[in-house]
Design a protein around this motif. Structure first.
Motif, PDB file in Angstrom:
ATOM      1  N   GLN A 134       1.016  -1.346   0.018  1.00 31.03           N
ATOM      2  CA  GLN A 134       0.087   0.042   0.097  1.00 31.03           C
ATOM      3  C   GLN A 134       0.919   1.337  -0.034  1.00 31.03           C
ATOM      4  O   GLN A 134       1.807   1.387   0.853  1.00 31.03           O
ATOM      5  CB  GLN A 134      -0.919   0.103   1.158  1.00 31.03           C
ATOM      6  CG  GLN A 134      -1.831  -1.021   1.245  1.00 31.03           C
ATOM      7  CD  GLN A 134      -2.836  -0.995   0.264  1.00 31.03           C
ATOM      8  OE1 GLN A 134      -3.485   0.074   0.147  1.00 31.03           O
ATOM      9  NE2 GLN A 134      -3.136  -1.912  -0.366  1.00 31.03           N
ATOM     10  N   PRO A 135       0.292   2.222  -0.842  1.00 31.47           N
ATOM     11  CA  PRO A 135       0.983   3.675  -0.409  1.00 31.47           C
ATOM     12  C   PRO A 135       0.814   4.179   0.797  1.00 31.47           C
ATOM     13  O   PRO A 135      -0.472   4.276   1.175  1.00 31.47           O
ATOM     14  CB  PRO A 135       0.409   4.445  -1.652  1.00 31.47           C
ATOM     15  CG  PRO A 135      -1.025   3.817  -1.902  1.00 31.47           C
ATOM     16  CD  PRO A 135      -0.831   2.409  -1.700  1.00 31.47           C
ATOM     17  N   ILE A 136       1.728   5.009   1.286  1.00 32.21           N
ATOM     18  CA  ILE A 136       1.411   5.723   2.622  1.00 32.21           C
ATOM     19  C   ILE A 136       2.149   7.020   2.496  1.00 32.21           C
ATOM     20  O   ILE A 136       1.618   7.745   3.492  1.00 32.21           O
ATOM     21  CB  ILE A 136       2.241   5.015   3.696  1.00 32.21           C
ATOM     22  CG1 ILE A 136       3.765   4.828   3.660  1.00 32.21           C
ATOM     23  CG2 ILE A 136       1.800   3.543   4.144  1.00 32.21           C
ATOM     24  CD1 ILE A 136       4.654   4.927   4.792  1.00 32.21           C
ATOM     25  N   GLY A 137       2.370   7.390   1.523  1.00 32.50           N
ATOM     26  CA  GLY A 137       2.826   8.913   1.105  1.00 32.50           C
ATOM     27  C   GLY A 137       3.154   9.337  -0.004  1.00 32.50           C
ATOM     28  O   GLY A 137       3.747   8.387  -0.918  1.00 32.50           O
ATOM     29  N   ALA A 138       2.937  10.538  -0.668  1.00 34.95           N
ATOM     30  CA  ALA A 138       3.251  11.140  -1.993  1.00 34.95           C
ATOM     31  C   ALA A 138       4.578  11.572  -1.832  1.00 34.95           C
ATOM     32  O   ALA A 138       4.895  12.443  -0.850  1.00 34.95           O
ATOM     33  CB  ALA A 138       2.144  12.052  -2.485  1.00 34.95           C
ATOM     34  N   THR A 273       5.406   5.873  12.892  1.00 32.85           N
ATOM     35  CA  THR A 273       6.842   6.031  12.316  1.00 32.85           C
ATOM     36  C   THR A 273       6.996   6.144  10.813  1.00 32.85           C
ATOM     37  O   THR A 273       7.596   6.988  10.472  1.00 32.85           O
ATOM     38  CB  THR A 273       7.874   4.980  13.013  1.00 32.85           C
ATOM     39  OG1 THR A 273       7.730   5.266  14.311  1.00 32.85           O
ATOM     40  CG2 THR A 273       9.514   5.211  12.542  1.00 32.85           C
ATOM     41  N   TYR A 274       6.586   5.154  10.173  1.00 30.19           N
ATOM     42  CA  TYR A 274       6.606   5.313   8.888  1.00 30.19           C
ATOM     43  C   TYR A 274       5.797   6.040   8.081  1.00 30.19           C
ATOM     44  O   TYR A 274       6.342   6.699   7.118  1.00 30.19           O
ATOM     45  CB  TYR A 274       6.047   3.817   8.234  1.00 30.19           C
ATOM     46  CG  TYR A 274       6.964   2.407   8.588  1.00 30.19           C
ATOM     47  CD1 TYR A 274       7.985   2.488   9.386  1.00 30.19           C
ATOM     48  CD2 TYR A 274       6.302   1.232   8.480  1.00 30.19           C
ATOM     49  CE1 TYR A 274       8.592   1.481   9.764  1.00 30.19           C
ATOM     50  CE2 TYR A 274       6.917   0.080   8.707  1.00 30.19           C
ATOM     51  CZ  TYR A 274       7.968   0.388   9.351  1.00 30.19           C
ATOM     52  OH  TYR A 274       8.770  -0.972   9.820  1.00 30.19           O
ATOM     53  N   LEU A 275       4.738   6.705   8.546  1.00 34.53           N
ATOM     54  CA  LEU A 275       3.951   7.890   8.194  1.00 34.53           C
ATOM     55  C   LEU A 275       4.949   9.123   8.247  1.00 34.53           C
ATOM     56  O   LEU A 275       4.839   9.961   7.252  1.00 34.53           O
ATOM     57  CB  LEU A 275       2.644   7.801   8.909  1.00 34.53           C
ATOM     58  CG  LEU A 275       1.522   6.631   8.155  1.00 34.53           C
ATOM     59  CD1 LEU A 275       0.520   7.080   9.705  1.00 34.53           C
ATOM     60  CD2 LEU A 275       0.971   6.908   7.063  1.00 34.53           C
ATOM     61  N   LYS A 276       5.468   9.335   9.251  1.00 37.82           N
ATOM     62  CA  LYS A 276       6.167  10.350   9.633  1.00 37.82           C
ATOM     63  C   LYS A 276       7.491  10.438   8.690  1.00 37.82           C
ATOM     64  O   LYS A 276       7.886  11.587   8.142  1.00 37.82           O
ATOM     65  CB  LYS A 276       6.646  10.593  11.014  1.00 37.82           C
ATOM     66  CG  LYS A 276       5.513  10.753  12.065  1.00 37.82           C
ATOM     67  CD  LYS A 276       6.266  10.759  13.470  1.00 37.82           C
ATOM     68  CE  LYS A 276       5.149  11.155  14.689  1.00 37.82           C
ATOM     69  NZ  LYS A 276       5.498  10.879  15.973  1.00 37.82           N
ATOM     70  N   LEU A 277       8.040   9.114   8.380  1.00 36.24           N
ATOM     71  CA  LEU A 277       9.177   9.159   7.442  1.00 36.24           C
ATOM     72  C   LEU A 277       8.672   9.579   6.090  1.00 36.24           C
ATOM     73  O   LEU A 277       9.573  10.384   5.079  1.00 36.24           O
ATOM     74  CB  LEU A 277       9.754   7.816   7.195  1.00 36.24           C
ATOM     75  CG  LEU A 277      10.586   7.550   8.539  1.00 36.24           C
ATOM     76  CD1 LEU A 277      10.719   5.898   8.696  1.00 36.24           C
ATOM     77  CD2 LEU A 277      11.945   8.017   8.689  1.00 36.24           C
ATOM     78  N   ALA A 278       7.577   9.384   5.642  1.00 30.48           N
ATOM     79  CA  ALA A 278       7.040   9.698   4.464  1.00 30.48           C
ATOM     80  C   ALA A 278       6.835  11.056   4.506  1.00 30.48           C
ATOM     81  O   ALA A 278       7.022  11.627   3.081  1.00 30.48           O
ATOM     82  CB  ALA A 278       5.558   8.843   4.102  1.00 30.48           C
ATOM     83  N   GLU A 279       6.421  11.781   5.476  1.00 28.84           N
ATOM     84  CA  GLU A 279       6.048  13.121   5.428  1.00 28.84           C
ATOM     85  C   GLU A 279       7.443  14.111   5.509  1.00 28.84           C
ATOM     86  O   GLU A 279       7.549  14.829   4.826  1.00 28.84           O
ATOM     87  CB  GLU A 279       5.307  13.522   6.726  1.00 28.84           C
ATOM     88  CG  GLU A 279       3.985  13.119   6.865  1.00 28.84           C
ATOM     89  CD  GLU A 279       3.668  13.447   8.326  1.00 28.84           C
ATOM     90  OE1 GLU A 279       3.926  14.042   9.137  1.00 28.84           O
ATOM     91  OE2 GLU A 279       2.074  13.057   8.328  1.00 28.84           O
TER      92      GLU A 279
END
Length: 324
Positions: A134-138, A273-279
């Motif tokens: 799944q994609p978690i960040g653009a 954590t993964y979402l923050k890394l994408a941001e």
């Protein structure tokens, strides 16, 4: 398909993928605007483990492995340093020289995330491999341009002029959508992420699919009136962004499948954590480095994970329909 395949390029060029019919060759896009580094896979560990963790020094230290295809780019050093300072996360970049490898590596747990592809490439992979990544960040979209060495505007292109487009599944569809947006043809039912020349309804020009590596040479030599050229091949051929007659609109709905992404296993799509890394990719210092690496062509997107996952589901349905 990062950042085009680079899946970070306008449409990053991907290696041949065996499949049925129109899905034999996948070039992506993903990224879009990425430069494939020689070698199968090697580990790049960034960040000083002995350094203070900045604003998150009280948080438990973590190590996260991210699969990429351009680990040598300087902006990744900026990114990994920020991850250590701001999130207390040591990022280990696992570099892949073959775009067919990062998704299986993610599935098998060899990496925790990857960032090399756009949504369309991921959709094709998920459908063909029965996977659920799944994609978690653009990250960004890289416009796909139409060039001509003979004409200065789309309006000057005469009837029945020959226009070359890449012949792989992903770039053929996007190239056709660009020509449709330019008013040179129409596609049945408006076209989609897996359209082919067989889906052309009406056309002003003669469309000729070529290997993506040949489109720049064809337009430079004048053997065709115009050509859709992926960014990396355009750069190699000396074609400048400002010389393009037309390019797709990165903010349009049509461009949604070509947003480059951070991807995770389905069970990790809500990992904080993964979402923050994408941001973190959108920190100004990282974005500046990305633009420097891509000649200022990146159009950054901050689409939410939920929206990206909705787009993925739609494109996966298109992929299944195209495979029938």
């Amino acid at each position: 398909m990062s950042e085009p395949v680079s899946p970070n390029d306008s449409a990053p060029v991907l290696p041949t993928k065996q499949g049925n019919g129109r899905r034999n060759a996948i070039i992506a896009g993903a990224a879009a605007a990425v430069v494939v580094i020689a070698g199968i896979a090697y580990l790049v560990t960034s960040g000083d483990d002995s350094a203070e963790a900045g604003t998150n020094s009280s948080a438990a230290a973590q190590t996260v492995k991210i699969g990429v295809a351009d680990a040598a780019q300087p902006y990744w050093k900026t990114y990994t340093d920020l991850a250590k300072k701001e999130l207390n996360v040591t990022v280990e970049l696992v570099n892949f020289g073959d775009y067919s490898q990062p998704n299986p590596a993610l599935k098998q747990g060899e990496v925790d995330l990857n960032q090399f592809q756009h949504i369309q490439y991921l959709a094709d992979y998920n459908v063909s491999s029965s996977d659920t990544i799944q994609p978690i960040g653009a990250t960004a979209v890289y416009p796909l341009p139409l060039y001509s060495s003979e004409y200065k505007s789309v309006e000057e292109i005469p009837a029945d002029a020959e226009i070359a487009i890449p012949n792989d599944t992903i770039n053929e569809a996007r190239g056709l959508l660009v020509l449709q947006a330019a008013g040179l043809l129409t596609l049945k039912d408006g076209g989609g992420a897996f359209s082919s020349v067989e889906d052309i309804d009406t056309t002003k020009v003669k469309v000729t699919p070529l290997d993506a590596s040949q489109t720049a040479g064809a337009v430079k030599s004048g053997s065709v009136a115009g050509a859709i050229v992926n960014k990396n091949f355009a750069t190699d051929a000396g074609l400048k962004t400002e010389e393009a007659l037309f390019q797709d609109d990165p903010a349009s709905e049509v461009a949604a499948p070509y947003v480059n992404i951070f991807a995770a296993r389905a069970e990790d799509k809500d990992n904080e954590t993964y979402l923050k890394l994408a941001e973190l990719y959108h920190d100004p210092s990282v974005e500046e480095g990305v633009q420097e690496a891509n000649g200022g062509t990146a159009v950054f997107r901050t689409t939410s994970a939920a929206e990206l996952q909705t787009v993925l589901a739609t494109v996966e349905e298109q992929a299944r329909a195209a495979a029938k």
